[in-house]
Design a protein around this motif. Structure first.
Motif, mmCIF file in Angstrom:
data_model
loop_
_atom_site.group_PDB
_atom_site.id
_atom_site.type_symbol
_atom_site.label_atom_id
_atom_site.label_comp_id
_atom_site.label_asym_id
_atom_site.label_seq_id
_atom_site.Cartn_x
_atom_site.Cartn_y
_atom_site.Cartn_z
ATOM 1 N N TRP A 185 0.847 -1.181 0.000
ATOM 2 C CA TRP A 185 0.000 0.000 0.000
ATOM 3 C C TRP A 185 0.888 1.238 0.000
ATOM 4 O O TRP A 185 1.941 1.262 0.661
ATOM 5 C CB TRP A 185 -0.910 0.011 1.224
ATOM 6 C CG TRP A 185 -1.789 1.228 1.284
ATOM 7 C CD1 TRP A 185 -2.900 1.472 0.533
ATOM 8 C CD2 TRP A 185 -1.604 2.373 2.121
ATOM 9 N NE1 TRP A 185 -3.432 2.704 0.847
ATOM 10 C CE2 TRP A 185 -2.656 3.279 1.835
ATOM 11 C CE3 TRP A 185 -0.663 2.716 3.084
ATOM 12 C CZ2 TRP A 185 -2.779 4.511 2.464
ATOM 13 C CZ3 TRP A 185 -0.781 3.943 3.728
ATOM 14 C CH2 TRP A 185 -1.835 4.828 3.419
ATOM 15 N N GLY A 186 0.473 2.280 -0.750
ATOM 16 C CA GLY A 186 1.323 3.465 -0.862
ATOM 17 C C GLY A 186 2.427 3.184 -1.864
ATOM 18 O O GLY A 186 2.177 2.673 -2.967
ATOM 19 N N PRO A 187 3.666 3.476 -1.515
ATOM 20 C CA PRO A 187 4.766 3.179 -2.444
ATOM 21 C C PRO A 187 4.877 1.673 -2.656
ATOM 22 O O PRO A 187 4.869 0.912 -1.681
ATOM 23 C CB PRO A 187 5.999 3.742 -1.730
ATOM 24 C CG PRO A 187 5.620 3.804 -0.289
ATOM 25 C CD PRO A 187 4.150 4.101 -0.269
ATOM 26 N N PRO A 188 4.967 1.222 -3.905
ATOM 27 C CA PRO A 188 5.009 -0.219 -4.159
ATOM 28 C C PRO A 188 6.385 -0.801 -3.862
ATOM 29 O O PRO A 188 7.085 -1.318 -4.752
ATOM 30 C CB PRO A 188 4.669 -0.306 -5.652
ATOM 31 C CG PRO A 188 5.220 0.964 -6.216
ATOM 32 C CD PRO A 188 5.025 2.012 -5.141
ATOM 33 N N THR A 189 6.791 -0.716 -2.620
ATOM 34 C CA THR A 189 8.099 -1.227 -2.232
ATOM 35 C C THR A 189 8.041 -1.772 -0.819
ATOM 36 O O THR A 189 7.223 -1.338 -0.002
ATOM 37 C CB THR A 189 9.176 -0.119 -2.332
ATOM 38 O OG1 THR A 189 10.464 -0.668 -2.076
ATOM 39 C CG2 THR A 189 8.912 0.988 -1.332
ATOM 40 N N ARG A 190 8.891 -2.735 -0.549
ATOM 41 C CA ARG A 190 9.016 -3.335 0.769
ATOM 42 C C ARG A 190 10.492 -3.402 1.137
ATOM 43 O O ARG A 190 11.325 -3.735 0.280
ATOM 44 C CB ARG A 190 8.435 -4.752 0.789
ATOM 45 C CG ARG A 190 6.902 -4.807 0.744
ATOM 46 C CD ARG A 190 6.441 -6.248 0.594
ATOM 47 N NE ARG A 190 5.002 -6.388 0.744
ATOM 48 C CZ ARG A 190 4.403 -6.755 1.865
ATOM 49 N NH1 ARG A 190 5.136 -7.029 2.938
ATOM 50 N NH2 ARG A 190 3.103 -6.852 1.923
ATOM 51 N N VAL A 191 10.794 -3.092 2.386
ATOM 52 C CA VAL A 191 12.172 -3.159 2.872
ATOM 53 C C VAL A 191 12.194 -4.068 4.097
ATOM 54 O O VAL A 191 11.561 -3.762 5.113
ATOM 55 C CB VAL A 191 12.711 -1.759 3.217
ATOM 56 C CG1 VAL A 191 14.120 -1.863 3.786
ATOM 57 C CG2 VAL A 191 12.691 -0.869 1.989
ATOM 58 N N TRP A 192 12.907 -5.182 3.983
ATOM 59 C CA TRP A 192 13.022 -6.165 5.064
ATOM 60 C C TRP A 192 11.667 -6.694 5.517
ATOM 61 O O TRP A 192 11.500 -7.079 6.671
ATOM 62 C CB TRP A 192 13.801 -5.585 6.245
ATOM 63 C CG TRP A 192 15.196 -5.196 5.881
ATOM 64 C CD1 TRP A 192 16.121 -5.960 5.223
ATOM 65 C CD2 TRP A 192 15.826 -3.935 6.115
ATOM 66 N NE1 TRP A 192 17.277 -5.258 5.043
ATOM 67 C CE2 TRP A 192 17.135 -4.013 5.585
ATOM 68 C CE3 TRP A 192 15.425 -2.751 6.731
ATOM 69 C CZ2 TRP A 192 18.030 -2.955 5.644
ATOM 70 C CZ3 TRP A 192 16.323 -1.700 6.791
ATOM 71 C CH2 TRP A 192 17.601 -1.800 6.255
ATOM 72 N N ALA A 193 10.691 -6.713 4.632
ATOM 73 C CA ALA A 193 9.375 -7.289 4.924
ATOM 74 C C ALA A 193 8.820 -7.870 3.631
ATOM 75 O O ALA A 193 7.826 -7.373 3.092
ATOM 76 C CB ALA A 193 8.432 -6.239 5.507
ATOM 77 N N PRO A 194 9.452 -8.907 3.084
ATOM 78 C CA PRO A 194 9.046 -9.432 1.774
ATOM 79 C C PRO A 194 7.617 -9.960 1.778
ATOM 80 O O PRO A 194 7.106 -10.449 2.790
ATOM 81 C CB PRO A 194 10.052 -10.566 1.533
ATOM 82 C CG PRO A 194 10.537 -10.946 2.891
ATOM 83 C CD PRO A 194 10.539 -9.685 3.691
#
Length: 333
Positions: free
Chosen positions: A311-320
């Motif tokens: 949700w929001g920016p289509p990116t995940r950091v350390w939460a695949p």
């Protein structure tokens, strides 16, 4: 001649000493600093103290170069991390497998597999192609049952109906079930409940179905309370047989407290995205009893999926992102 004779007749001590040439005169002795007790002048002492107390001025050019290198490395690392996180979302979720033992599960249901998917968040960026990847990944696990636990969309049926169309291809021995998440109530929950029903999923709106070996129940999301469509645990669970194992679909992990009160054996949730990225991880940890994975509250277990989309920016950091295959285990097996 007479004067020379008189001079020669004087005693040696009274004779004048002839002057030496300048080139032959000895140089005066100079005091050596730090040698024994040799005296130093006040000026020399001031110079010595000044040289000891005055710090060396760093080279401004070198400092500028170092700061640029450090700043460039930090920027590169940030861009690489965000880029990889975005790539991870767009390529689709990976499959995670978890075994959950249930005390009341009969031996015949040992190994029963539920594919859990949450937070797909179909929208302008994650569209039909992404939905197809999610469906293909779920079907490849060959589950006995599919549980879609909320936040399927971020938009109306009119705008995102075509994007959700691949959900009609979901395939499991005992079908696919759906409960609302908070984002459904921002997007027209009633219309989406009818749409997923049309696509072949079975909505559980504060309802329960008795499967062959255990009960499967579902409750609406808390966000539905604003429209009078909130969760109703008594309606979903009040008259069930407590001797049978019960699996509950509830979008938000905070609903675990009602699940414990109603003696649910396992609650399956999403909502947190596993934190997704900073500072979302801090917010998720503060607002939810469990952010991701399997946890226990009394006799009730809670499994929280990190979700398939973003949700929001289509990116995940350390939460695949993930789709989880929950395999139920009987303690009688």
């Amino acid at each position: 001649l007479a004067s020379e004779r008189l001079a020669s007749e004087r005693p040696a001590s009274e004779r004048p000493v002839p002057a030496r040439p300048v080139s032959e005169r000895p140089e005066p002795e100079r005091p050596v600093r730090g040698a024994g007790n040799c005296a130093t002048s006040p000026h020399d002492e001031q110079l010595s103290q000044h040289s000891e107390t005055t710090p060396k001025t760093p080279n401004p050019t070198r400092r500028l170069i170092v700061s640029r290198i450090v700043g460039g490395a930090a920027a590169t690392a940030a861009v690489a991390t965000v880029g990889y996180g975005t790539y991870g979302v767009l390529r689709g979720p990976s499959v995670k497998r978890v075994t959950v033992p249930l005390a009341k599960l009969p031996r015949a249901a040992h190994g029963y597999r539920i594919a859990v998917v949450s937070d797909i968040h179909l929208g302008p960026i994650l569209g039909r192609g992404f939905a197809q990847r999610v469906v293909d990944t779920i079907n490849a696990t060959q589950p006995d049952l599919i549980a879609v636990v909320g936040d399927l969309v971020d938009g109306s049926v009119k705008d995102l109906g075509p994007a959700a169309a691949p959900l009609a291809q979901l395939s499991a021995r005992h079908g696919a079930f759906f409960v609302t998440g908070n984002h459904e109530y921002f997007s027209g929950a009633a219309q989406w409940v009818e749409e997923v029903r049309r696509l072949g999923l079975r909505p559980l709106e504060n309802a329960r179905t008795e499967l062959d070996r255990f009960d499967l129940a579902g409750v609406n999301d808390i966000a539905g309370e604003s429209t009078g469509q909130g969760p109703d645990f008594d309606r979903a669970l009040g008259d069930r047989d407590p001797a049978r194992a019960c699996v509950l679909l509830a979008h938000q992990p905070v609903q675990i407290h009602e699940a414990v009160r109603h003696h649910v054996d396992l609650q399956l949730s999403g909502h947190t995205h596993g934190g997704q990225l900073w500072p979302g991880n801090l917010i998720a940890a503060a607002a939810n009893p469990t952010v991701a994975g399997l946890d226990r509250y009394g006799d009730t277990q809670l499994y929280v999926s990190r979700g398939a989309g973003a949700w929001g920016p289509p990116t995940r950091v350390w939460a695949p992102s993930d789709i989880t295959v929950v395999e139920l285990a009987s303690k009688q097996a």
